[in-house]
Design a protein around this motif. Structure first.
Motif, PDB file in Angstrom:
ATOM      1  N   UNK A   1       0.846  -1.201   0.000  1.00 58.28           N
ATOM      2  CA  UNK A   1       0.000   0.000   0.000  1.00 58.28           C
ATOM      3  C   UNK A   1       0.872   1.239   0.000  1.00 58.28           C
ATOM      4  N   UNK A   2       0.385   2.238  -0.714  1.00 62.96           N
ATOM      5  CA  UNK A   2       1.056   3.532  -0.781  1.00 62.96           C
ATOM      6  C   UNK A   2       0.022   4.601  -0.446  1.00 62.96           C
ATOM      7  N   UNK A   3       0.424   5.568   0.361  1.00 64.18           N
ATOM      8  CA  UNK A   3      -0.446   6.685   0.702  1.00 64.18           C
ATOM      9  C   UNK A   3       0.149   7.976   0.138  1.00 64.18           C
ATOM     10  N   UNK A   4      -0.720   8.803  -0.421  1.00 60.37           N
ATOM     11  CA  UNK A   4      -0.299  10.060  -1.025  1.00 60.37           C
ATOM     12  C   UNK A   4      -1.116  11.196  -0.421  1.00 60.37           C
ATOM     13  N   UNK A   5      -0.445  12.280  -0.045  1.00 62.66           N
ATOM     14  CA  UNK A   5      -1.129  13.455   0.473  1.00 62.66           C
ATOM     15  C   UNK A   5      -0.693  14.665  -0.351  1.00 62.66           C
ATOM     16  N   UNK A   6      -1.671  15.228  -1.083  1.00 60.33           N
ATOM     17  CA  UNK A   6      -1.398  16.406  -1.917  1.00 60.33           C
ATOM     18  C   UNK A   6      -1.572  17.678  -1.106  1.00 60.33           C
ATOM     19  N   UNK A   7      -0.804  18.697  -1.481  1.00 58.78           N
ATOM     20  CA  UNK A   7      -0.986  20.012  -0.868  1.00 58.78           C
ATOM     21  C   UNK A   7      -0.391  21.081  -1.771  1.00 58.78           C
ATOM     22  N   UNK A   8      -0.674  22.333  -1.450  1.00 61.79           N
ATOM     23  CA  UNK A   8      -0.036  23.436  -2.153  1.00 61.79           C
ATOM     24  C   UNK A   8      -0.914  24.194  -3.128  1.00 61.79           C
ATOM     25  N   UNK A   9      -2.125  23.717  -3.328  1.00 63.42           N
ATOM     26  CA  UNK A   9      -3.004  24.430  -4.248  1.00 63.42           C
ATOM     27  C   UNK A   9      -3.457  25.754  -3.669  1.00 63.42           C
ATOM     28  N   UNK A  10      -4.147  26.535  -4.504  1.00 63.10           N
ATOM     29  CA  UNK A  10      -4.636  27.811  -4.043  1.00 63.10           C
ATOM     30  C   UNK A  10      -5.099  28.669  -5.193  1.00 63.10           C
ATOM     31  N   UNK A  11      -5.252  29.941  -4.896  1.00 60.09           N
ATOM     32  CA  UNK A  11      -5.703  30.912  -5.896  1.00 60.09           C
ATOM     33  C   UNK A  11      -4.530  31.790  -6.292  1.00 60.09           C
ATOM     34  N   UNK A  12      -4.400  32.047  -7.600  1.00 61.23           N
ATOM     35  CA  UNK A  12      -3.312  32.883  -8.074  1.00 61.23           C
ATOM     36  C   UNK A  12      -3.780  33.621  -9.334  1.00 61.23           C
ATOM     37  N   UNK A  13      -3.232  34.779  -9.566  1.00 64.26           N
ATOM     38  CA  UNK A  13      -3.539  35.499 -10.788  1.00 64.26           C
ATOM     39  C   UNK A  13      -2.739  34.934 -11.955  1.00 64.26           C
ATOM     40  N   UNK A  14      -3.239  35.130 -13.136  1.00 66.96           N
ATOM     41  CA  UNK A  14      -2.544  34.662 -14.340  1.00 66.96           C
ATOM     42  C   UNK A  14      -1.129  35.218 -14.359  1.00 66.96           C
ATOM     43  N   UNK A  15      -0.196  34.347 -14.728  1.00 71.39           N
ATOM     44  CA  UNK A  15       1.211  34.713 -14.728  1.00 71.39           C
ATOM     45  C   UNK A  15       1.937  34.365 -13.446  1.00 71.39           C
ATOM     46  N   UNK A  16       1.179  34.008 -12.424  1.00 75.36           N
ATOM     47  CA  UNK A  16       1.773  33.675 -11.142  1.00 75.36           C
ATOM     48  C   UNK A  16       2.279  32.250 -11.070  1.00 75.36           C
ATOM     49  N   UNK A  17       2.719  31.871  -9.881  1.00 70.20           N
ATOM     50  CA  UNK A  17       3.319  30.553  -9.666  1.00 70.20           C
ATOM     51  C   UNK A  17       2.748  29.888  -8.418  1.00 70.20           C
ATOM     52  N   UNK A  18       2.745  28.575  -8.457  1.00 69.73           N
ATOM     53  CA  UNK A  18       2.401  27.763  -7.295  1.00 69.73           C
ATOM     54  C   UNK A  18       3.294  26.530  -7.306  1.00 69.73           C
ATOM     55  N   UNK A  19       3.521  25.952  -6.133  1.00 71.26           N
ATOM     56  CA  UNK A  19       4.234  24.696  -6.058  1.00 71.26           C
ATOM     57  C   UNK A  19       3.375  23.688  -5.294  1.00 71.26           C
ATOM     58  N   UNK A  20       3.074  22.597  -5.958  1.00 70.16           N
ATOM     59  CA  UNK A  20       2.323  21.520  -5.336  1.00 70.16           C
ATOM     60  C   UNK A  20       3.287  20.495  -4.740  1.00 70.16           C
ATOM     61  N   UNK A  21       2.862  19.893  -3.653  1.00 72.71           N
ATOM     62  CA  UNK A  21       3.666  18.858  -3.001  1.00 72.71           C
ATOM     63  C   UNK A  21       2.844  17.591  -2.850  1.00 72.71           C
TER      64      UNK A  21
END
Length: 116
Positions: A1-21
């Motif tokens: 079994x493998x467990x995955x936990x996503x995070x890092x999403x959000x709201x950003x204006x066009x041209x911006x950046x986000x990093x998901x983990x």
């Protein structure tokens, strides 16, 4: 079994950046590839980026040059760095893993919203 936990999403204006983990736990030695998928409202889930155990990467044409998938082996974490975000990148993003015996696991998803 493998467990995955996503995070890092959000709201950003066009041209911006986000990093998901994506934090991975469980039987990590069974993993052959990992990836990020996304699903926009009314659309099918699509592969955004993938990385093999050896570190080879692949990207959807729509994100090439803007997104980068990477991993921190010591932290058992996979990242998706997203730059130059566009409104059409708005979706729920899911971490995914495929094991050597072809089992698939998914994270719970993280919402990314890009406003114009």
């Amino acid at each position: 079994q493998v467990q995955l936990v996503d995070s890092g999403g959000g709201w950003v204006q066009a041209g911006g950046s986000l990093r998901l983990s994506c934090k991975v736990s469980g039987n990590i030695f069974s993993i052959s590839t990992m990836g990020w998928y996304r699903q926009a409202p009314g659309k099918q889930r699509e592969l955004v980026a993938g990385i093999t155990r050896r570190g080879s990467t692949d990207y959807a044409d729509s994100v090439k040059g803007r997104f980068t998938i990477s991993r921190d082996i010591a932290e058992n974490t996979v990242y998706l760095q997203m730059n130059s975000l566009r409104p059409e990148d708005t979706a729920v993003y899911y971490c995914n893993t495929l094991t050597y015996n072809n089992a698939t696991y998914w994270g719970q998803g993280t919402q990314v919203t890009v406003s114009s």
